[in-house]
Design a protein around this motif. Sequence first.
Motif, mmCIF file in Angstrom:
data_model
loop_
_atom_site.group_PDB
_atom_site.id
_atom_site.type_symbol
_atom_site.label_atom_id
_atom_site.label_comp_id
_atom_site.label_asym_id
_atom_site.label_seq_id
_atom_site.Cartn_x
_atom_site.Cartn_y
_atom_site.Cartn_z
ATOM 1 N N VAL A 326 119.117 -37.781 29.244
ATOM 2 C CA VAL A 326 118.994 -38.997 28.440
ATOM 3 C C VAL A 326 119.714 -38.778 27.108
ATOM 4 C CG1 VAL A 326 117.417 -40.618 27.327
ATOM 5 C CG2 VAL A 326 116.788 -39.550 29.509
ATOM 6 N N PHE A 327 120.630 -39.671 26.776
ATOM 7 C CA PHE A 327 121.281 -39.693 25.463
ATOM 8 C C PHE A 327 120.659 -40.837 24.667
ATOM 9 C CE2 PHE A 327 124.458 -37.361 27.806
ATOM 10 C CZ PHE A 327 124.968 -36.471 26.874
ATOM 11 N N GLU A 328 119.956 -40.500 23.600
ATOM 12 C CA GLU A 328 119.358 -41.532 22.754
ATOM 13 C C GLU A 328 120.180 -41.635 21.477
ATOM 14 O OE1 GLU A 328 118.048 -44.474 21.542
ATOM 15 O OE2 GLU A 328 116.813 -43.902 23.276
ATOM 16 N N LEU A 360 109.750 -39.310 27.159
ATOM 17 C CA LEU A 360 109.022 -39.301 28.428
ATOM 18 C C LEU A 360 109.983 -39.466 29.599
ATOM 19 C CD1 LEU A 360 106.084 -38.888 29.044
ATOM 20 C CD2 LEU A 360 105.765 -41.348 29.160
ATOM 21 N N LYS A 361 111.027 -40.259 29.418
ATOM 22 C CA LYS A 361 112.009 -40.428 30.483
ATOM 23 C C LYS A 361 112.758 -39.123 30.761
ATOM 24 C CE LYS A 361 112.801 -45.331 29.474
ATOM 25 N NZ LYS A 361 113.779 -46.327 28.948
ATOM 26 N N PHE A 366 116.466 -33.240 30.120
ATOM 27 C CA PHE A 366 117.091 -32.994 28.839
ATOM 28 C C PHE A 366 117.252 -34.299 28.053
ATOM 29 C CE2 PHE A 366 118.621 -30.150 32.098
ATOM 30 C CZ PHE A 366 118.311 -28.905 31.569
ATOM 31 N N LEU A 367 116.972 -34.209 26.762
ATOM 32 C CA LEU A 367 117.158 -35.320 25.838
ATOM 33 C C LEU A 367 118.149 -34.870 24.775
ATOM 34 C CD1 LEU A 367 116.486 -38.060 24.557
ATOM 35 C CD2 LEU A 367 114.553 -36.963 23.417
ATOM 36 N N VAL A 368 119.249 -35.607 24.619
ATOM 37 C CA VAL A 368 120.291 -35.273 23.656
ATOM 38 C C VAL A 368 120.184 -36.230 22.471
ATOM 39 C CG1 VAL A 368 122.758 -34.965 23.276
ATOM 40 C CG2 VAL A 368 121.764 -34.444 25.516
#
Length: 795
Positions: A326-328, A360-361, A366-368
């Motif tokens: 996920v790219f936020e 949560l997703k 991985f969250l970037v």
Amino acid sequence: MAPKKLLLPASELSYGIKAPEVRRLDGAAWGEEIIGQGRAMEALRMGIEIRARGYNVFVTGTPGTGRRTAALRAIRGYQPPRLQLRDVAFAFNFRRPHEPVALSFPAGGARLFKEDLHRFIENVKKLVRLQLESDDFKARQAALASAWDAEENERLAAFEAGLAAEGFRVLQVEDETGTSSADLVAVVDGEPVGFEELQTRVAAGTMKLEDFDALRSRYYERMDRMKRLFTELRRGRVELEEKLEALRDETLRPHVMAEAAFLRDRSGGEAVHAWIDGLSTDVLRHIYLFRHEGEEAKKPGKASPLARYGLNIVVDNGDAKRPPLVFETHPTWANLFGSIEGAESGDKAAYLRIRAGALLKAAGGFLVLRAEDVAADEEVWNRLKRVLQTQTLEIQGREGPFVQGGPQAKPEAAPCDAKVIMIGADPLYDLLYERDPDFGKLFKVVAELDDTMQADDAALRQYVAFVRKIAAEEELPPFDDGAVAAVMARAVQLSGRKDRLSTKFSAIADLVREAGWRARRAGRPEVDAESVELAVAGRDRMGSMPEEKFADAAAAGEIVIDISGGAVGRVNGLAVRDRGFYAFGTPVVISAQVSPGETGVVNIEGESGLSGEIYDKAVLIVEGFLRSRYARDFPLLVTAGVCFEQSYGGVEGDSASCAAVLALLSSISGVPLRQDIAVTGSLNQWGMTQAVGGVAEKVEGWFRVCRRSGFTGKQGVLIPRTNVVNLVLSRELREAVEAGEFSVWTAGDIDEAIEVMSGMGAGAPDSRGQFPPDSFNGRVRAALLGMAKAAKEYL
């Protein structure tokens, strides 16, 4: 004359590769590996593959070096031995309705459970309809109702018979509001008579007062007895409803529990089983909702009373083949942590309005994030730290004085083991590490991307492949070998070293695009070296207006700079002005004035509040050098002022210390120094030159000023010898050196710099520290000794 050995030959200025070498290096495929970033990629792989708590990664480095691409390649190149993802869902909390329950399922399990739950509810509806409409249930229900009706009628009949025997009758009366109630009336001679009439008879003497009082006493006693009877009948009616409810429960419980057991068998996990147990109990307690669900659902704006028996899946990994990525790009509170949309306190369907955020997703993956975005909001940063510390996430609305509405639902915390990859600049990483004690524990891995790499064959092959890839993907004209060599030369320039290449591939890709645009605009079938050079010149021209205006002012005499001849106490130094997107060098006159005194070297910029700490240190080093070299056996009694002429901004750095020493020594000795040679370089207390930054920009800046004013064939620059590797100069400057129009001199120490700038021998000290009298250093020592004696006479 300056010794020729200190003159840098034109061959020493060449760098990059030639077109024939491009053909030798051509043919490689642009791979998935990030070239020149082995250190960073190793750190990324370690942080990605170790799933232990705290192994989050901070990717840092100069913008444009491919930080995001490197993180993306490392993540996509990772395939865990087993994919252990979880689904996350929220459901109604039967014990605490304002706290929705968080349920976790194996990947794809939430979807199956929701389908099973729907079948469960539909089956219960059918059971209610079938069982409660059955003949057996109706018979048992009618028997209970009939038994109570018979008992109720019997007690009412007995009560009314007793009243008749005692001279009373039950009468239904209505009050002003129309409400009906039971009352008693006396029966005299077979006719009902109210108490007002009886009082009239007492007054008329037709009825004795004693008889009236006795009748009234019996009236109140019978009224109390009637009220107790009605209370008992109401209680009996409640007991009947309880018996009917127990009958319904007895009839439906086995079937509901059987359906719940089937649902339980098809799901796993203690939390899910506990919720199913609560579900079956709540269904039996609220079985009436199933009887009237259709009627309630028809009411406009009314939610189904069975909405409490649903499942809100907020994370569904049923179709995932790899860990989520996920790219936020906009990490607000809601986007990062989730939200509850429009739920109010007491809302039975609040769990259906819960929305998952990026964290949560990304659970199990991985969250970037961009570090600057997260660090800019202290509340978001502190909340993110709590999630990483506990590996659980509570979805809550953001608190604050401007948040409207009453108390909201408070969902249970959901498990969240997302690995966070933050991308940010070096200063931000250092700042967070220093000021936040939790940062180092939560981000145990730093992947630092270098902005340059060694220019070996492997890197050169990848560079050639990169140029071919961009040209092909973006349908640009093909690049001939000369154009590729020109791109490589620019890559060397951007690195700042002749033996390295820039890893700012975004800038190189832009150069390829702009060169393709210029070739296409000129009608060329291929991109050649000239197109690349025009693209470089066009990019530089965007930011070079201040540089051109400075050169114009110098040529017009507005800025006093001599580019020929000699002068005492004056040296043309070099500075760099960095606009961020464009940096250029400019000359600056450094002057010195000396007289006998005790003050020492006066930093005029420092006295004016215009110098930085590093420059102040450099001035102190200059004074220490003078004392240690020339005044070992007598006191240094001088007052010397060093100034940056026509400089009205701040001065920082030590790259002017060599020029400052030369100006001081010239002023002390009276020996003029060349004004056609500009000087840059740092100096230590032993008189050795040290490398400085921005040397290529400084040399280019002086070259352009000289070209603008007209070459004399004697102009040039003097730089530290250790800076030769940084001379990544333009083709025009290299050609001027080769033609003898411009020169580059190098010095390893101050004595070599003196010989270049003065044309005199510097002079070496003998065993007693004495210099030859006719040498430059001898003249300096003699002048300082004379100033010491003069000062002693007047002090």
